[in-house]
Scaffold this motif. Sequence first.
Motif, short mmCIF file in Angstrom:
data_model
loop_
_atom_site.label_atom_id
_atom_site.label_comp_id
_atom_site.label_asym_id
_atom_site.label_seq_id
_atom_site.Cartn_x
_atom_site.Cartn_y
_atom_site.Cartn_z
N PHE A 52 0.78 -1.18 -0.10
CA PHE A 52 -0.21 0.17 -0.11
C PHE A 52 0.82 1.27 -0.03
N ASP A 53 0.96 2.03 -1.05
CA ASP A 53 1.44 3.13 -1.30
C ASP A 53 0.68 4.64 -1.26
N VAL A 54 0.70 5.18 0.06
CA VAL A 54 -0.25 6.22 0.24
C VAL A 54 0.42 7.67 0.26
N HIS A 55 -0.09 8.56 -0.40
CA HIS A 55 0.61 9.85 -0.73
C HIS A 55 -0.42 10.91 -0.23
N GLY A 56 0.00 12.01 -0.20
CA GLY A 56 -0.79 13.39 0.53
C GLY A 56 -0.57 13.66 1.71
N PRO A 57 -1.39 14.48 2.45
CA PRO A 57 -0.98 14.87 3.88
C PRO A 57 -0.56 14.02 4.77
N VAL A 58 -0.98 12.69 4.71
CA VAL A 58 -0.19 11.69 5.50
C VAL A 58 0.19 10.66 4.44
N GLU A 59 1.49 10.37 4.67
CA GLU A 59 2.29 9.68 3.38
C GLU A 59 2.63 8.24 4.40
N PHE A 60 2.41 7.03 3.62
CA PHE A 60 3.18 5.73 4.14
C PHE A 60 3.34 4.87 3.06
N LEU A 61 4.37 3.86 3.15
CA LEU A 61 4.52 2.72 2.43
C LEU A 61 4.53 1.73 3.29
N ARG A 62 3.47 0.43 3.06
CA ARG A 62 3.49 -0.43 4.11
C ARG A 62 3.25 -1.66 3.34
N THR A 63 3.82 -2.89 3.90
CA THR A 63 3.81 -4.27 3.34
C THR A 63 2.91 -4.92 4.25
N ILE A 64 1.99 -5.85 3.55
CA ILE A 64 1.28 -6.81 4.22
C ILE A 64 1.90 -8.30 3.85
N ARG A 65 2.43 -8.80 4.73
CA ARG A 65 3.02 -10.44 4.25
C ARG A 65 2.15 -11.27 4.93
N VAL A 66 1.82 -12.16 4.03
CA VAL A 66 1.01 -13.36 4.45
C VAL A 66 1.96 -14.63 4.53
#
Length: 274
Positions: free
Chosen positions: A196-210
Amino acid sequence: MSLHPTLQPYADAWTHSIEAISELVQPLVEADWNRRTPCPGWSVRDIVSHVIGLDCEMLGDPRPIHTLPRDLFHVTNDHQRYTEMQVDVRRHHTSPEMTSELEYTVIRRNRQLRNESRDPGTKVRGPLGTELTLEESMRTHAFNVWVHEQDLRAALGRPGNLDSPGAQVARDVLLAALPELVAEKADAPRSSAIVFDVHGPVEFLRTIRVDIQGRGTLETAPALGPAATFTLDWETYVRLACGRVTPEAVKDRVKAEGEPGLTGAILRNFTVTQ
């Protein structure tokens, strides 16, 4: 301050959001209170009633004795009936009644927070007779009030505070829900990674590993060759996760890469709270 340092960010987030809500509704004329919001079935008045009700519950006030009408189409389960009670009991309140009750409730809650000396792990009352820790209660409350601030801003055409203290709490609450959402609800393949690559006023790059057992974990490290990648802005992420829009309504704002069956399943199960 007697408030435990762990709880301070949630108190700060609540304070910021509730002051913003007070400022938004203070000048409203009577017709504005009936405007529809993105929250299903609720007007501006209903959102403010709900926020007042949430703070009354945090104060430990007795719940209203009230019979709900039978024709509320958006009320379909026990949790919604529980929530709707605080809303419906105020449905005919005037603008001055709403703003004065909000103001009085905020004064009482500020006093409560100034005197709050309990440990974050203290068990407190939750919805429908549930029990949770004071920390969980304050975190959820700060999250809820910020989300409803955003509902009001959308209804009134007054965008803002997408990077406020409440937004930071919302990011953590929504991210904490991602592993279950991806691994269990969307049934992502075992031994896979979803980014999940989220940009804007709050930014984060997170990975969900299964993992091989089908359990999901949240990681900050990027994944090589993920099974799916979602790129979207923070406001759209919030609106999807809070059930304010359908995936179809914002498909032009969400870039989903990967097998369509998997990306579709994740987006269909993206709602964390309504």
